[in-house]
Design a protein around this motif. Structure first.
Motif, PDB file in Angstrom:
ATOM      1  N   PRO A  88       7.630   6.615  -6.182  1.00  0.00           N
ATOM      2  CA  PRO A  88       6.170   6.460  -6.093  1.00  0.00           C
ATOM      3  C   PRO A  88       5.763   4.996  -5.999  1.00  0.00           C
ATOM      4  N   VAL A  89       4.654   4.752  -5.318  1.00  0.00           N
ATOM      5  CA  VAL A  89       4.141   3.401  -5.118  1.00  0.00           C
ATOM      6  C   VAL A  89       2.896   3.211  -5.971  1.00  0.00           C
ATOM      7  N   ASN A  90       2.821   2.084  -6.652  1.00  0.00           N
ATOM      8  CA  ASN A  90       1.611   1.750  -7.408  1.00  0.00           C
ATOM      9  C   ASN A  90       0.663   1.026  -6.448  1.00  0.00           C
ATOM     10  N   TRP A  91      -0.101   1.816  -5.719  1.00  0.00           N
ATOM     11  CA  TRP A  91      -0.897   1.289  -4.621  1.00  0.00           C
ATOM     12  C   TRP A  91      -1.870   0.210  -5.056  1.00  0.00           C
ATOM     13  N   TYR A  92      -2.425   0.338  -6.247  1.00  0.00           N
ATOM     14  CA  TYR A  92      -3.439  -0.609  -6.706  1.00  0.00           C
ATOM     15  C   TYR A  92      -2.833  -1.890  -7.278  1.00  0.00           C
ATOM     16  N   GLN A  93      -1.516  -2.028  -7.165  1.00  0.00           N
ATOM     17  CA  GLN A  93      -0.838  -3.270  -7.550  1.00  0.00           C
ATOM     18  C   GLN A  93      -0.072  -3.875  -6.381  1.00  0.00           C
ATOM     19  N   GLU A  94      -0.262  -3.332  -5.178  1.00  0.00           N
ATOM     20  CA  GLU A  94       0.480  -3.781  -4.001  1.00  0.00           C
ATOM     21  C   GLU A  94      -0.490  -4.303  -2.936  1.00  0.00           C
ATOM     22  N   PRO A  95      -0.768  -5.592  -2.925  1.00  0.00           N
ATOM     23  CA  PRO A  95      -1.746  -6.145  -1.971  1.00  0.00           C
ATOM     24  C   PRO A  95      -1.362  -5.959  -0.502  1.00  0.00           C
ATOM     25  N   LYS A  96      -0.058  -5.863  -0.204  1.00  0.00           N
ATOM     26  CA  LYS A  96       0.385  -5.842   1.189  1.00  0.00           C
ATOM     27  C   LYS A  96      -0.148  -4.650   1.975  1.00  0.00           C
ATOM     28  N   TYR A  97      -0.521  -3.571   1.288  1.00  0.00           N
ATOM     29  CA  TYR A  97      -1.003  -2.386   1.988  1.00  0.00           C
ATOM     30  C   TYR A  97      -2.512  -2.425   2.246  1.00  0.00           C
ATOM     31  N   TRP A  98      -3.224  -3.277   1.527  1.00  0.00           N
ATOM     32  CA  TRP A  98      -4.669  -3.111   1.456  1.00  0.00           C
ATOM     33  C   TRP A  98      -5.443  -3.661   2.643  1.00  0.00           C
ATOM     34  N   VAL A  99      -4.865  -4.542   3.406  1.00  0.00           N
ATOM     35  CA  VAL A  99      -5.547  -4.968   4.637  1.00  0.00           C
ATOM     36  C   VAL A  99      -5.736  -3.766   5.558  1.00  0.00           C
ATOM     37  N   PHE A 100      -4.685  -2.965   5.704  1.00  0.00           N
ATOM     38  CA  PHE A 100      -4.746  -1.789   6.577  1.00  0.00           C
ATOM     39  C   PHE A 100      -5.626  -0.697   5.965  1.00  0.00           C
ATOM     40  N   ILE A 101      -5.551  -0.536   4.642  1.00  0.00           N
ATOM     41  CA  ILE A 101      -6.365   0.483   3.979  1.00  0.00           C
ATOM     42  C   ILE A 101      -7.849   0.164   4.142  1.00  0.00           C
ATOM     43  N   ILE A 102      -8.231  -1.092   3.901  1.00  0.00           N
ATOM     44  CA  ILE A 102      -9.639  -1.496   4.012  1.00  0.00           C
ATOM     45  C   ILE A 102     -10.147  -1.323   5.435  1.00  0.00           C
ATOM     46  N   LEU A 103      -9.350  -1.762   6.410  1.00  0.00           N
ATOM     47  CA  LEU A 103      -9.769  -1.627   7.808  1.00  0.00           C
ATOM     48  C   LEU A 103      -9.913  -0.160   8.198  1.00  0.00           C
ATOM     49  N   PHE A 104      -8.961   0.658   7.795  1.00  0.00           N
ATOM     50  CA  PHE A 104      -9.013   2.080   8.144  1.00  0.00           C
ATOM     51  C   PHE A 104     -10.247   2.754   7.547  1.00  0.00           C
ATOM     52  N   ILE A 105     -10.498   2.520   6.261  1.00  0.00           N
ATOM     53  CA  ILE A 105     -11.622   3.174   5.590  1.00  0.00           C
ATOM     54  C   ILE A 105     -12.949   2.694   6.171  1.00  0.00           C
ATOM     55  N   GLY A 106     -13.051   1.383   6.435  1.00  0.00           N
ATOM     56  CA  GLY A 106     -14.286   0.846   6.994  1.00  0.00           C
ATOM     57  C   GLY A 106     -14.601   1.427   8.365  1.00  0.00           C
ATOM     58  N   VAL A 107     -13.584   1.535   9.213  1.00  0.00           N
ATOM     59  CA  VAL A 107     -13.793   2.089  10.554  1.00  0.00           C
ATOM     60  C   VAL A 107     -14.064   3.589  10.469  1.00  0.00           C
ATOM     61  N   TRP A 108     -13.322   4.288   9.614  1.00  0.00           N
ATOM     62  CA  TRP A 108     -13.512   5.745   9.452  1.00  0.00           C
ATOM     63  C   TRP A 108     -14.930   6.072   9.005  1.00  0.00           C
ATOM     64  N   LYS A 109     -15.477   5.301   8.094  1.00  0.00           N
ATOM     65  CA  LYS A 109     -16.820   5.582   7.585  1.00  0.00           C
ATOM     66  C   LYS A 109     -17.895   5.354   8.647  1.00  0.00           C
ATOM     67  N   GLY A 110     -17.694   4.365   9.517  1.00  0.00           N
ATOM     68  CA  GLY A 110     -18.757   4.009  10.442  1.00  0.00           C
ATOM     69  C   GLY A 110     -18.612   4.500  11.862  1.00  0.00           C
ATOM     70  N   ILE A 111     -17.501   5.194  12.178  1.00  0.00           N
ATOM     71  CA  ILE A 111     -17.246   5.538  13.576  1.00  0.00           C
ATOM     72  C   ILE A 111     -18.333   6.451  14.146  1.00  0.00           C
TER      73      ILE A 111
END
Length: 241
Positions: A88-111
């Motif tokens: 398992p990955v501790n997602w909220y302690q791994e900064p390397k994933y969050w650039v993609f997560i933020i971009l994905f969520i932002g685009v998904w919400k506004g598309i």
């Protein structure tokens, strides 16, 4: 303090550049796809589904995200990883994933919202252009490339100019609620808006917050004017003024 400010400024600009590019490409693509569907009931269903995230608050979306990314064996992603024999990955302690997560969520919400105006423009194109192209034997892709996209370019330019004017502003709800204020994620999720908020909440330094907010407005205005100037030089019909 200065390094934190410049890091927040860098994050703000880079994220907004990513959002401008992704929203432009994906929104136009989605609008064109919707315009090509012949079943109008399906078009309404798809558009309604794509609009739904836009009306959800970031607080609600943050809980949805947490359901997927919860640490241990609670999160959906971790359950899938463990089911396939991974750790398992501790997602909220791994900064390397969050650039993609933020971009994905932002685009998904506004598309859905971002594509509406493009869809209206595409549907307003004179159908005789397409009829003439079909008579000449143009394929669907050739029609999109030579008719649809050129007709949408002025609108693309205007919306991009407006977006550049807000390049120093970030969606506070996205960057504050979705990462759940995890300190480990601060280097990749703190933007000017959260920096200003944290400055007020933690230090009560009203002068710092005011200066940062003024910086956002002034530099954003200057960038808007510069972008509009170059757009007017290239095509006067595509500029704001």
């Amino acid at each position: 303090e200065k390094s934190i400010f410049w890091g927040s400024l860098q994050n703000t600009v880079l994220y907004n550049v990513g959002f401008i590019a992704l929203n432009l490409i994906i929104s136009i693509a989605f609008a064109i796809i919707m315009s090509e569907l012949r079943n109008k009931k399906l078009v309404k269903v798809y558009q309604t589904m794509s609009l739904l995230p836009y009306f959800l608050s970031w607080v609600v979306i943050s809980y949805f995200v947490y359901a997927f990314l919860a640490p241990g064996n609670k999160g959906i992603f971790n359950q899938m990883i463990m089911h396939n024999g991974g750790m398992p990955v501790n997602w909220y302690q791994e900064p390397k994933y969050w650039v993609f997560i933020i971009l994905f969520i932002g685009v998904w919400k506004g598309i859905g919202y971002n594509s509406i105006i493009y869809f209206a423009t595409v549907m307003g194109i004179n159908p005789t252009y397409y009829e003439a192209a079909m008579v000449d034997g143009a394929t669907k892709w050739q029609q999109i490339k030579n008719i649809t996209i050129p007709q949408v370019v002025p609108l693309m330019t205007i919306l991009t100019i407006l977006a550049v004017g807000n390049i120093f502003r970030a969606d506070f709800g996205l960057f504050y609620n979705v990462p759940r204020q995890s300190g480990a994620l601060t280097p990749v999720t703190q933007v000017l808006d959260t920096y200003i908020y944290n400055g007020l909440a933690n230090t009560g330094d009203l002068g710092m917050a005011t200066a940062a907010a003024l910086y956002q407005s002034v530099v954003g205005f200057i960038l808007l004017m510069i972008t509009n100037f170059f757009a007017r030089r290239l095509d006067s019909d595509s500029a704001l003024f």
